[in-house]
Design a protein around this motif. Structure first.
Motif, PDB file in Angstrom:
ATOM      1  N   SER A  90     -88.256  82.563  29.746  1.00 29.56           N
ATOM      2  CA  SER A  90     -87.254  83.471  30.299  1.00 29.56           C
ATOM      3  C   SER A  90     -85.867  82.942  29.964  1.00 29.56           C
ATOM      4  O   SER A  90     -85.676  81.746  29.765  1.00 29.56           O
ATOM      5  CB  SER A  90     -87.424  83.620  31.819  1.00 29.56           C
ATOM      6  OG  SER A  90     -87.312  82.368  32.452  1.00 29.56           O
ATOM      7  N   PRO A  91     -84.861  83.815  29.898  1.00 30.03           N
ATOM      8  CA  PRO A  91     -83.505  83.370  29.552  1.00 30.03           C
ATOM      9  C   PRO A  91     -82.794  82.719  30.729  1.00 30.03           C
ATOM     10  O   PRO A  91     -82.882  83.185  31.864  1.00 30.03           O
ATOM     11  CB  PRO A  91     -82.800  84.670  29.140  1.00 30.03           C
ATOM     12  CG  PRO A  91     -83.529  85.742  29.888  1.00 30.03           C
ATOM     13  CD  PRO A  91     -84.961  85.287  30.002  1.00 30.03           C
TER      14      PRO A  91
ATOM     15  N   SER B  75     -84.574  87.771  20.123  1.00 31.90           N
ATOM     16  CA  SER B  75     -83.351  87.511  19.361  1.00 31.90           C
ATOM     17  C   SER B  75     -82.847  86.083  19.505  1.00 31.90           C
ATOM     18  O   SER B  75     -82.038  85.621  18.690  1.00 31.90           O
ATOM     19  CB  SER B  75     -82.258  88.482  19.798  1.00 31.90           C
ATOM     20  OG  SER B  75     -81.901  88.267  21.162  1.00 31.90           O
TER      21      SER B  75
ATOM     22  N   GLN C 107     -84.912  91.139  24.127  1.00 29.01           N
ATOM     23  CA  GLN C 107     -83.863  90.221  24.553  1.00 29.01           C
ATOM     24  C   GLN C 107     -84.221  88.779  24.213  1.00 29.01           C
ATOM     25  O   GLN C 107     -83.385  88.011  23.735  1.00 29.01           O
ATOM     26  CB  GLN C 107     -83.620  90.347  26.059  1.00 29.01           C
ATOM     27  CG  GLN C 107     -82.457  89.487  26.561  1.00 29.01           C
ATOM     28  CD  GLN C 107     -82.297  89.548  28.069  1.00 29.01           C
ATOM     29  OE1 GLN C 107     -83.283  89.484  28.794  1.00 29.01           O
ATOM     30  NE2 GLN C 107     -81.072  89.695  28.529  1.00 29.01           N
ATOM     31  N   LEU C 108     -85.485  88.414  24.420  1.00 29.63           N
ATOM     32  CA  LEU C 108     -85.923  87.059  24.123  1.00 29.63           C
ATOM     33  C   LEU C 108     -86.105  86.828  22.632  1.00 29.63           C
ATOM     34  O   LEU C 108     -85.776  85.756  22.111  1.00 29.63           O
ATOM     35  CB  LEU C 108     -87.224  86.756  24.857  1.00 29.63           C
ATOM     36  CG  LEU C 108     -87.133  86.562  26.364  1.00 29.63           C
ATOM     37  CD1 LEU C 108     -88.531  86.355  26.952  1.00 29.63           C
ATOM     38  CD2 LEU C 108     -86.253  85.370  26.696  1.00 29.63           C
TER      39      LEU C 108
ATOM     40  N   ASN D  36     -90.510  90.866  23.693  1.00 31.84           N
ATOM     41  CA  ASN D  36     -89.345  91.176  24.509  1.00 31.84           C
ATOM     42  C   ASN D  36     -88.101  91.128  23.621  1.00 31.84           C
ATOM     43  O   ASN D  36     -87.726  90.062  23.127  1.00 31.84           O
ATOM     44  CB  ASN D  36     -89.231  90.154  25.644  1.00 31.84           C
ATOM     45  CG  ASN D  36     -88.074  90.437  26.590  1.00 31.84           C
ATOM     46  OD1 ASN D  36     -87.012  90.900  26.168  1.00 31.84           O
ATOM     47  ND2 ASN D  36     -88.280  90.144  27.861  1.00 31.84           N
TER      48      ASN D  36
ATOM     49  N   LEU E 151     -77.355  83.428  27.763  1.00 36.31           N
ATOM     50  CA  LEU E 151     -77.380  84.125  26.484  1.00 36.31           C
ATOM     51  C   LEU E 151     -76.311  83.627  25.517  1.00 36.31           C
ATOM     52  O   LEU E 151     -76.112  84.197  24.453  1.00 36.31           O
ATOM     53  CB  LEU E 151     -77.225  85.629  26.706  1.00 36.31           C
ATOM     54  CG  LEU E 151     -78.324  86.281  27.556  1.00 36.31           C
ATOM     55  CD1 LEU E 151     -78.048  87.761  27.737  1.00 36.31           C
ATOM     56  CD2 LEU E 151     -79.699  86.058  26.922  1.00 36.31           C
TER      57      LEU E 151
END
Length: 443
Positions: free
Chosen positions: A159-160, A144, A141-142, A139, A163
């Motif tokens: 899960s975020p 990074s 987004q994750l 994923n 951020l």
């Protein structure tokens, strides 16, 4: 018109309940009341120090004395994680505390020279599903924000939670130290245990006016007094002792939640990525870890389980104020749980310290912030539960406005009324004693 004449004229208007005139009269009385110049804050944690700092910002304040039992930031403020989240309010009255304090930290921390403040992303991690890290790496987004030390295989869905725009951290003991340094010309720290307050007849009918704070210097038994125009009780879980200091005028039920935490030392030759974790229940170890890496390379972990619950009576007697011991069994459980998540710490990790502290919890999990009924110059700011560090700047600002201006403009303090657990007929407890002597009448 003299103040005395004005005072009795106001009482007359109050009796005949002419609202506009009464409002005008009260405003005139407030304008003639001088703000306090010498203020004692009981408690030298991050909450009490924040109150003292913001009071010292006011030019009309001459001296603020922090009366601290042991040393500044010696309890939770010296051991807590220092995590804050602007948007994590639940719509309750405390949401504004999250928002205002987060914004204030962003301005205050750099201005004070705090090196431990930074924004950082946050992940939610569940236990028991071994493919979680592999899926997270796919994923973008994750991937990074996955920290380098999260490299084990004994955890599940990731899960975020943030951020890094509205989540941040600070080492609370540094914030306390920097506030004291910045206002060293006005703030004095006195080590000793508070025994109560000295009062005299106030300017309003039925009220008592604070003129001093009684205490025993640390290591001594002889009682002394600090002269004061006002006192703010901000001593964390031990603030419930103010029930007795103010002769039952307010009831402050409190429970101390005593919990263990651990701190990992910085691994040799390894950087520690700045991502915090909030982990689900791990039934194998009885934990629900909160993992907070710090700028110095250490990692603070709480959410270990096995907390003890300390009663109001025990707290009044000073339970765990001087020494607050960790539970070795819970520290070992946290260590084992975290090492399942990180091979880096499983092979090379060393604990820097094991510790414990208490968070103060009123029955409704809402802090006590306001004036003590029946007294002039008496206030309380305590019971902030697990968010005391995160809310500290906002609470200090709001309490300063209340003490100096008669009303908080930045925070609506109505929901935090210290009298909410006190029967209406008992509030104030006025006139039962004068300088320690019973007088048997209502002033």
């Amino acid at each position: 018109m003299t103040f005395s004449t004005l005072h009795y004229y106001c009482l007359f208007l109050t009796v005949i309940t002419i609202s506009p005139a009464r409002s005008f009269c009260l405003s005139m009385m407030a304008a003639t009341t001088k703000p306090p110049r010498r203020i004692v804050v009981v408690g030298g944690g991050i909450q009490g120090t924040s109150v003292a700092y913001h009071l010292a910002e006011r030019p009309e304040v001459e001296q603020v004395t922090i009366l601290e039992a042991k040393s500044p930031a010696s309890a939770a403020s010296g051991k807590g994680g220092g995590f804050m989240a602007r948007g994590w309010g639940d719509g309750s009255p405390t949401q504004r505390l999250h928002e205002l304090a987060f914004d204030m930290y962003e301005q205050l921390a750099p201005a004070l020279g705090c090196t431990s403040y930074r924004k950082l992303p946050v992940l939610s991690v569940s236990a028991g599903y071994k493919k979680g890290i592999a899926l997270a790496r796919k994923n973008p987004q994750l991937a990074s924000i996955l920290p380098n030390w999260l490299d084990g295989d004994e955890y599940g869905r990731i899960s975020p939670l943030g951020l890094g725009d509205d989540t941040a951290q600070i080492t609370p003991s540094e914030f306390v130290e920097k506030m004291l340094q910045a206002k060293s010309d006005k703030i004095t720290v006195v080590l000793g245990t508070c025994h109560g307050v000295e009062t005299d007849q106030g300017s309003e009918r039925g009220n008592r006016k604070v003129f001093g704070v009684k205490y025993a210097p640390r290591g001594e038994t002889e009682e002394k007094m600090l002269a004061a125009d006002a006192v703010v009780v901000s001593a964390g879980p031990w603030s419930c002792a103010a029930e007795d200091w103010f002769l039952g005028a307010v009831q402050l039920p409190m429970e101390g939640v005593k919990s263990t935490s651990i701190v990992w030392a910085k691994p040799k030759n390894e950087d520690v990525d700045a991502t915090a974790l909030f982990c689900g229940e791990d039934d194998r170890f009885g934990t629900h870890l909160e993992v907070h890496p710090r700028p110095d390379g250490t990692i603070y972990i709480c959410g270990i389980g096995g907390s003890d619950y300390i009663s109001t009576d025990e707290l009044k007697a000073g339970a765990f104020r001087e020494e607050c011991n960790a539970k070795d069994t819970r520290a070992e459980a946290a260590k084992n749980s975290f090492q399942q998540m990180s091979s880096m710490y499983r092979t090379d990790g060393e604990l820097d310290r094991v510790q414990a502290c208490m968070r103060p919890c009123p029955p409704d999990a809402i802090p006590y912030m306001g004036a003590i009924p029946g007294y002039e110059g008496a206030y309380i700011n305590a019971g902030h539960n697990c968010w005391g560090i995160a809310w500290a700047p906002a609470c200090g600002k709001a309490m300063t406005e209340l003490v100096m201006d008669g009303q908080s403009r930045s925070i609506d303090l109505t929901p935090f009324d210290p009298s909410r657990f006190t029967p209406a007929a008992q509030r104030g407890g006025r006139g039962r004693k004068k300088k320690g002597m019973s007088v048997g009448e209502q002033w």
